[in-house]
Scaffold this motif. Structure first.
Motif, PDB file in Angstrom:
ATOM      1  N   SER A 144      -7.251   9.533   8.280  1.00 38.26           N
ATOM      2  CA  SER A 144      -6.915   8.147   7.937  1.00 38.26           C
ATOM      3  C   SER A 144      -7.089   7.897   6.447  1.00 38.26           C
ATOM      4  O   SER A 144      -6.279   7.210   5.816  1.00 38.26           O
ATOM      5  CB  SER A 144      -7.795   7.173   8.729  1.00 38.26           C
ATOM      6  OG  SER A 144      -7.490   7.216  10.106  1.00 38.26           O
ATOM      7  N   ILE A 145      -8.136   8.474   5.877  1.00 32.06           N
ATOM      8  CA  ILE A 145      -8.371   8.325   4.437  1.00 32.06           C
ATOM      9  C   ILE A 145      -7.244   8.996   3.653  1.00 32.06           C
ATOM     10  O   ILE A 145      -6.754   8.458   2.654  1.00 32.06           O
ATOM     11  CB  ILE A 145      -9.739   8.927   4.058  1.00 32.06           C
ATOM     12  CG1 ILE A 145     -10.871   8.114   4.701  1.00 32.06           C
ATOM     13  CG2 ILE A 145      -9.907   8.971   2.540  1.00 32.06           C
ATOM     14  CD1 ILE A 145     -12.242   8.740   4.543  1.00 32.06           C
ATOM     15  N   VAL A 146      -6.820  10.173   4.119  1.00 36.21           N
ATOM     16  CA  VAL A 146      -5.727  10.893   3.452  1.00 36.21           C
ATOM     17  C   VAL A 146      -4.445  10.074   3.499  1.00 36.21           C
ATOM     18  O   VAL A 146      -3.750   9.912   2.490  1.00 36.21           O
ATOM     19  CB  VAL A 146      -5.504  12.271   4.114  1.00 36.21           C
ATOM     20  CG1 VAL A 146      -4.244  12.938   3.560  1.00 36.21           C
ATOM     21  CG2 VAL A 146      -6.715  13.167   3.900  1.00 36.21           C
ATOM     22  N   LEU A 147      -4.111   9.542   4.677  1.00 38.05           N
ATOM     23  CA  LEU A 147      -2.892   8.745   4.812  1.00 38.05           C
ATOM     24  C   LEU A 147      -2.937   7.514   3.913  1.00 38.05           C
ATOM     25  O   LEU A 147      -1.963   7.203   3.212  1.00 38.05           O
ATOM     26  CB  LEU A 147      -2.693   8.331   6.271  1.00 38.05           C
ATOM     27  CG  LEU A 147      -1.379   7.612   6.624  1.00 38.05           C
ATOM     28  CD1 LEU A 147      -1.023   7.844   8.089  1.00 38.05           C
ATOM     29  CD2 LEU A 147      -1.436   6.117   6.354  1.00 38.05           C
ATOM     30  N   ASP A 148      -4.069   6.813   3.921  1.00 43.34           N
ATOM     31  CA  ASP A 148      -4.179   5.595   3.117  1.00 43.34           C
ATOM     32  C   ASP A 148      -4.067   5.900   1.627  1.00 43.34           C
ATOM     33  O   ASP A 148      -3.445   5.148   0.870  1.00 43.34           O
ATOM     34  CB  ASP A 148      -5.503   4.889   3.410  1.00 43.34           C
ATOM     35  CG  ASP A 148      -5.527   4.258   4.796  1.00 43.34           C
ATOM     36  OD1 ASP A 148      -4.444   4.062   5.381  1.00 43.34           O
ATOM     37  OD2 ASP A 148      -6.637   3.971   5.293  1.00 43.34           O
TER      38      ASP A 148
ATOM     39  N   LYS B  70       5.482   0.964   2.781  1.00 42.08           N
ATOM     40  CA  LYS B  70       5.640   1.110   4.226  1.00 42.08           C
ATOM     41  C   LYS B  70       4.309   0.850   4.917  1.00 42.08           C
ATOM     42  O   LYS B  70       3.265   1.350   4.488  1.00 42.08           O
ATOM     43  CB  LYS B  70       6.136   2.523   4.555  1.00 42.08           C
ATOM     44  CG  LYS B  70       6.798   2.657   5.918  1.00 42.08           C
ATOM     45  CD  LYS B  70       7.441   4.025   6.054  1.00 42.08           C
ATOM     46  CE  LYS B  70       8.315   4.118   7.294  1.00 42.08           C
ATOM     47  NZ  LYS B  70       9.544   3.312   7.175  1.00 42.08           N
ATOM     48  N   ARG B  71       4.343   0.070   5.976  1.00 44.64           N
ATOM     49  CA  ARG B  71       3.130  -0.279   6.699  1.00 44.64           C
ATOM     50  C   ARG B  71       2.559   0.930   7.428  1.00 44.64           C
ATOM     51  O   ARG B  71       3.292   1.794   7.899  1.00 44.64           O
ATOM     52  CB  ARG B  71       3.418  -1.399   7.706  1.00 44.64           C
ATOM     53  CG  ARG B  71       3.813  -2.714   7.095  1.00 44.64           C
ATOM     54  CD  ARG B  71       4.287  -3.694   8.152  1.00 44.64           C
ATOM     55  NE  ARG B  71       3.395  -3.717   9.303  1.00 44.64           N
ATOM     56  CZ  ARG B  71       3.729  -3.280  10.509  1.00 44.64           C
ATOM     57  NH1 ARG B  71       4.921  -2.777  10.749  1.00 44.64           N
ATOM     58  NH2 ARG B  71       2.853  -3.337  11.503  1.00 44.64           N
ATOM     59  N   ARG B  72       1.244   0.961   7.526  1.00 48.34           N
ATOM     60  CA  ARG B  72       0.566   2.086   8.173  1.00 48.34           C
ATOM     61  C   ARG B  72       1.042   2.309   9.610  1.00 48.34           C
ATOM     62  O   ARG B  72       1.373   3.442   9.991  1.00 48.34           O
ATOM     63  CB  ARG B  72      -0.944   1.836   8.141  1.00 48.34           C
ATOM     64  CG  ARG B  72      -1.816   3.025   8.469  1.00 48.34           C
ATOM     65  CD  ARG B  72      -3.277   2.617   8.237  1.00 48.34           C
ATOM     66  NE  ARG B  72      -4.169   3.751   8.266  1.00 48.34           N
ATOM     67  CZ  ARG B  72      -4.767   4.194   9.359  1.00 48.34           C
ATOM     68  NH1 ARG B  72      -4.525   3.612  10.519  1.00 48.34           N
ATOM     69  NH2 ARG B  72      -5.596   5.227   9.302  1.00 48.34           N
TER      70      ARG B  72
ATOM     71  N   TYR C  72      -4.701  -6.173   1.032  1.00 44.95           N
ATOM     72  CA  TYR C  72      -3.753  -5.540   1.956  1.00 44.95           C
ATOM     73  C   TYR C  72      -4.461  -4.479   2.795  1.00 44.95           C
ATOM     74  O   TYR C  72      -4.317  -4.421   4.020  1.00 44.95           O
ATOM     75  CB  TYR C  72      -2.627  -4.933   1.121  1.00 44.95           C
ATOM     76  CG  TYR C  72      -1.524  -4.232   1.875  1.00 44.95           C
ATOM     77  CD1 TYR C  72      -1.036  -4.717   3.077  1.00 44.95           C
ATOM     78  CD2 TYR C  72      -0.927  -3.086   1.346  1.00 44.95           C
ATOM     79  CE1 TYR C  72       0.000  -4.084   3.738  1.00 44.95           C
ATOM     80  CE2 TYR C  72       0.106  -2.448   1.995  1.00 44.95           C
ATOM     81  CZ  TYR C  72       0.569  -2.950   3.190  1.00 44.95           C
ATOM     82  OH  TYR C  72       1.596  -2.324   3.845  1.00 44.95           O
ATOM     83  N   GLY C  73      -5.258  -3.639   2.127  1.00 48.01           N
ATOM     84  CA  GLY C  73      -5.988  -2.600   2.847  1.00 48.01           C
ATOM     85  C   GLY C  73      -6.960  -3.175   3.860  1.00 48.01           C
ATOM     86  O   GLY C  73      -7.079  -2.670   4.982  1.00 48.01           O
ATOM     87  N   GLU C  74      -7.657  -4.236   3.481  1.00 46.06           N
ATOM     88  CA  GLU C  74      -8.609  -4.877   4.398  1.00 46.06           C
ATOM     89  C   GLU C  74      -7.903  -5.416   5.638  1.00 46.06           C
ATOM     90  O   GLU C  74      -8.350  -5.198   6.776  1.00 46.06           O
ATOM     91  CB  GLU C  74      -9.320  -6.034   3.687  1.00 46.06           C
ATOM     92  CG  GLU C  74     -10.259  -5.628   2.566  1.00 46.06           C
ATOM     93  CD  GLU C  74     -10.815  -6.849   1.855  1.00 46.06           C
ATOM     94  OE1 GLU C  74     -10.600  -7.982   2.362  1.00 46.06           O
ATOM     95  OE2 GLU C  74     -11.452  -6.684   0.796  1.00 46.06           O
ATOM     96  N   LEU C  75      -6.803  -6.133   5.427  1.00 38.53           N
ATOM     97  CA  LEU C  75      -6.103  -6.758   6.547  1.00 38.53           C
ATOM     98  C   LEU C  75      -5.493  -5.721   7.480  1.00 38.53           C
ATOM     99  O   LEU C  75      -5.499  -5.897   8.701  1.00 38.53           O
ATOM    100  CB  LEU C  75      -5.017  -7.702   6.022  1.00 38.53           C
ATOM    101  CG  LEU C  75      -5.517  -8.981   5.345  1.00 38.53           C
ATOM    102  CD1 LEU C  75      -4.354  -9.737   4.717  1.00 38.53           C
ATOM    103  CD2 LEU C  75      -6.242  -9.876   6.347  1.00 38.53           C
ATOM    104  N   GLU C  76      -4.946  -4.650   6.922  1.00 38.34           N
ATOM    105  CA  GLU C  76      -4.345  -3.628   7.776  1.00 38.34           C
ATOM    106  C   GLU C  76      -5.383  -2.975   8.681  1.00 38.34           C
ATOM    107  O   GLU C  76      -5.108  -2.666   9.834  1.00 38.34           O
ATOM    108  CB  GLU C  76      -3.643  -2.570   6.925  1.00 38.34           C
ATOM    109  CG  GLU C  76      -2.256  -2.988   6.483  1.00 38.34           C
ATOM    110  CD  GLU C  76      -1.278  -1.840   6.563  1.00 38.34           C
ATOM    111  OE1 GLU C  76      -1.658  -0.737   6.151  1.00 38.34           O
ATOM    112  OE2 GLU C  76      -0.150  -2.050   7.031  1.00 38.34           O
TER     113      GLU C  76
END
Length: 369
Positions: free
Chosen positions: A31-35, A68-70, A308-312
């Motif tokens: 997940s860290i890699v993708l983000d 692009k959204r996660r 954005y990161g927090e909300l996702e």
């Protein structure tokens, strides 16, 4: 420069993370890699949007951008088994909306002939001999020209993909990342918006050709209607006479009532103090606030990215969160009208088209390249 994140992982590590997301066994580190991989595209996206806005200055072209959204990334990996996370070319996307096809083609021609070093990945040129030994003709071959070759779903537009490539010390860290530029007319955009809104209100996945047959056919026929009436060209059903398109559309509408449903949708009228960096938060599955929109705006891109990161992370199961940048509130509403449930233009286009006959249509010729 400090506001933008650099990629911290090798292509092979990013690819491996994508494979595990596809297989459903991703680890917290994946997940860290993708983000990180997605966030690294913000710099490339910002560079291209600045170029596009500069070229569109003084025109009525709408320019918008998005990462692009996660959840959408993961969904795409699972829908397309051959897709790899490290080569997904639409992680960063810019969208341009034009008044007509001629304006779109002229703008794109200038863009494709730009002298920047970024590498085109979606088109190439073929050279042909002529009678004169020193003269050759040149033909551009497009991979994603869905105006000349509409998708079977009815989608129309042109997508170009570029690989970021610069020599500057400050920008080299982002070399190799991709950005997709979407070119649409207002008519094509109204159709695409209606598809996304219909997917939300009917729980279909028409956008990915996974809807039921009547709903899919509804949008194939509506694309054909819009193509012929407003853009003097054929859509996905060129072999069907226009009057037959109208009749079949009316038959399907009588059966499923989708146009009536879209007409009854209430467009979100809410307005917030506009800032260039905007978060659209559209709740999709929380029963109490389903199909409602929240908007947050920020003065700086770094603040917007952090939020954005927090909300996702917190809302990934109940909401779509989209980070967009546009020059005005009107541009946000036009480029992302699906989140405002805005299908007004689509309904108007279709109702007008249904009142026409074959004899009233403009001449349909071959599109200029």
């Amino acid at each position: 420069m400090s506001a933008f994140i650099r990629n911290q992982y090798s292509n092979s590590r990013v690819k491996a993370a994508g494979k595990r997301f596809r297989d459903g066994n991703a680890s917290p580190e994946d997940s860290i890699v993708l983000d990180n991989w997605r966030a690294a595209h913000s710099y490339v996206l910002n560079t291209f949007q600045a170029t596009l806005r500069n070229r569109a200055r003084g025109t009525n072209v709408t320019v918008a951008q998005r990462l692009k959204r996660r959840p959408t990334i993961i969904d795409k990996l699972r829908r397309e088994p051959s897709m790899q996370l490290n080569t997904m070319h639409d992680m960063a996307g810019c969208r341009l909306i034009f008044e007509n096809i001629d304006q779109l083609i002229r703008f794109r021609e200038k863009m494709t002939w730009s002298r920047f070093r970024h590498k085109p990945k979606s088109f190439f040129y073929l050279y042909h001999d002529t009678e004169h030994p020193m003269i050759k003709t040149m033909e551009r071959v497009d991979k994603y020209n869905y105006i000349e070759n509409p998708k079977s779903s009815g989608y129309r537009g042109i997508h170009d993909v570029y690989e970021y490539n610069v020599n500057s010390v400050g920008g080299k860290a982002w070399n190799g990342l991709h950005v997709e530029i979407q070119y649409r007319t207002v008519f094509q955009h109204a159709w695409a918006t209606a598809v996304e809104v219909a997917d939300l209100v009917t729980t279909n996945r028409i956008k990915f050709s996974e809807g039921d047959r009547p709903h899919e056919r509804f949008f194939q026929l509506s694309s054909e209607l819009i193509s012929r009436v407003y853009e003097s060209c054929y859509g996905p059903l060129p072999q069907i006479p226009f009057d037959d398109v109208v009749k079949e559309f009316n038959d399907i509408e009588h059966s499923i009532g989708l146009l009536h449903t879209l007409k009854r949708l209430r467009t979100s009228e809410r307005s917030d103090v506009f800032r260039k960096n905007t978060l659209l938060i559209f709740y999709t599955s929380d029963d109490e606030i389903a199909n409602t929109l929240e908007i947050e705006t920020f003065d700086s891109i770094s603040e917007a990215i952090n939020r954005y990161g927090e909300l996702e992370k917190n809302l990934s199961d109940v909401a779509d969160v989209v980070l967009v940048r546009s020059d005005s509130e009107a541009s946000v509403r036009l480029a992302y009208r699906n989140y405002f449930s805005d299908t007004v233009e689509f309904v108007r286009y279709i109702e007008n088209a249904l009142s026409r006959t074959e004899a009233e249509l403009p001449y349909i010729g071959k599109l200029a390249k």
